[in-house]
Motif scaffolding. Structure first.
Motif, PDB file in Angstrom:
ATOM      1  N   THR A   1     -24.017  -0.570 -64.790  1.00  0.00           N
ATOM      2  CA  THR A   1     -22.876  -0.530 -63.869  1.00  0.00           C
ATOM      3  C   THR A   1     -22.055  -1.804 -63.974  1.00  0.00           C
ATOM      4  N   LYS A   2     -22.742  -2.932 -64.078  1.00  0.00           N
ATOM      5  CA  LYS A   2     -22.039  -4.215 -64.179  1.00  0.00           C
ATOM      6  C   LYS A   2     -21.255  -4.309 -65.484  1.00  0.00           C
TER       7      LYS A   2
ATOM      8  N   TYR B   1     -21.891  -0.151 -56.989  1.00  0.00           N
ATOM      9  CA  TYR B   1     -22.609  -1.404 -57.248  1.00  0.00           C
ATOM     10  C   TYR B   1     -23.211  -1.959 -55.953  1.00  0.00           C
TER      11      TYR B   1
END
Length: 454
Positions: free
Chosen positions: A283-284, A115
């Motif tokens: 990704t979050k 991230y």
């Protein structure tokens, strides 16, 4: 009733525990909470005790849990405490828990690293987008300046014309170099001043602010930045300008000289930013799902690890007998609870599958036993008030019994205001009626905990 007026009668007991049954027996005694063990190895260093490696493993698991807890707090995920009190896991389950926490920590670190790398790329592309947008204005102003000069003196060649990608005039001229980049807004005045002094005024500095704050990938803070462009002449000034930019931690980006190239690069940057935003969102979401799963179990894991650590810390107080197959412990326990302690030892032996039962022997001693005052939900608060001033000696009269009557009376005498008393009564009534609901509330801090338990 005698136990209400004075501390419980205590006895010193000696325990003989088989090695394979020790962990389970100590776990059962810990859940019972009626035994105080004595340290039989007072002169042995903490790092030289038998179960020091197990304690270290527990401390490592606690570190991993604290790391996961911080990540949950950063993500602003609410941890629901359902009030469960799981038993200490078996030593074999401890290995599974250790492996699970190791996997979760590595997965979270990889997710954080990915991230952060994506956010760094996103920041660089965003800064480049602003550079292409803002410097276009600088070049248009320079082009307008060249056009005005050509009107007044058509034969005069300006170095900026070559910079803008135009055909140079026949007259000889030296090419101007330039660098573009982004710098923190608060550094701009000192940055410009140092450029002017170090280059002796032989550079042209232009800057404009970026309206939207940009997120720092390392800290997550919002930072205000500015786009700048510096024109100079010669390699010596170029080297000096770049060193100053590095000293101020400015981010430098290549910027095309012609308007057509800048438009082409800007289109490519916009496309990459859109793709990166999609990857960042995925990704979050994955990171959030992982943290939600962890938040559902982290309180139970904390309790399990603390219990394991407490068990091994207690076992470090024991002695090995000459056969190395039995551990010897000494403890203080209430005489009235000896049957319960015997039952706990029996359960622990059965759980471990040991063939030899654990043995408890009462010992005669001239040492003064510790004071043990049995309390319940009502008297625990008053006992805590008395113990804060001093714990009574063994078999002395327990002042907490009288405090149950005198403390509310004296409190009412000191605060004799009816309105104040009514407010406190209503607040206490609210706490009593919502006792179960407020048990897991963690947002009130130490003050709320004191009021709630009182």
């Amino acid at each position: 009733m005698g136990s209400l007026f004075r501390s419980e009668e205590m006895t010193l007991a000696q325990l003989y525990l088989q090695s394979e049954a020790t962990y389970a027996c100590v776990s059962e005694l810990g859940e019972l909470g009626l035994v105080q063990f004595r340290d039989l190895n007072p002169d042995v260093n903490a790092f030289q005790r038998k179960f020091v490696n197990e304690v270290r493993r527990c401390e490592e698991m606690e570190r991993k849990l604290r790391f996961l807890q911080k990540e949950i707090e950063k993500a602003e995920i609410v941890v629901v405490d359902n009030g469960e009190n799981p038993e200490a896991p078996h030593p074999r389950e401890m290995i599974d828990l250790e492996a699970q926490l190791e996997q979760l920590e590595n997965e979270m670190k990889d997710s954080n690293a990915n991230y952060e790398a994506l956010m760094r790329s996103f920041l660089e592309l965003t800064e480049l987008k602003h550079i292409l947008k803002k410097t276009q204005t600088f070049f248009e102003e320079a082009e307008h300046h060249v056009h005005q000069q050509q009107i007044h003196d058509p034969n005069k060649t300006d170095d900026t014309a070559f910079l803008l990608g135009e055909e140079p005039k026949p007259s000889p001229g030296t090419q101007l170099g330039f660098v573009t980049g982004v710098i923190a807004r608060e550094k701009v005045p000192s940055f410009e001043r140092l450029l002017w002094r170090a280059c002796r005024g032989n550079v042209f500095f232009k800057q404009t602010e970026i309206e939207v704050p940009l997120e720092d990938p390392s800290t997550g803070d919002q930072v205000n930045k500015s786009v700048f462009i510096i024109f100079f002449q010669g390699d010596q000034l170029k080297s000096r300008v770049r060193k100053i930019c590095e000293g101020f931690r400015a981010s430098l980006y290549p910027c095309p000289e012609t308007a057509a190239e800048r438009r082409e690069v800007a289109i490519g940057v916009e496309t990459r930013i859109e793709d990166l935003q999609n990857v960042l969102g995925q990704t979050k979401d994955h990171r959030h799902r992982l943290l939600v799963t962890v938040s559902n179990n982290i309180n139970q894991w904390f309790i399990k690890v603390k219990k394991i650590k407490a068990i091994y810390h207690t076992m470090n107080m024991f002695n090995l007998d000459v056969t190395q197959k039995c551990l010897i412990a000494e403890c203080w326990c209430p005489v009235a609870d000896l049957p319960q302690i015997q039952d706990a030892l029996k359960r622990g032996t059965e759980r471990s599958g040991a063939s030899v039962p654990s043995i408890l022997n009462r010992m005669t001693t001239k040492q003064e036993p510790p004071t043990f005052n049995r309390t319940d939900k009502l008297t625990s608060g008053f006992q805590a008030i008395v113990d804060s001033y001093g714990v009574a000696n063994y078999q002395e009269v327990n002042p907490a019994l009288y405090t149950v009557i005198t403390f509310p009376f004296l409190f009412a005498v000191m605060f004799g205001d009816c309105g104040h008393g009514l407010i406190m009564f209503l607040f206490a009534l609210y706490l009593v009626l919502n006792e179960e609901k407020l048990k897991s509330f963690k947002g009130g801090g130490e003050m709320f905990e004191t009021l709630y338990h009182g």
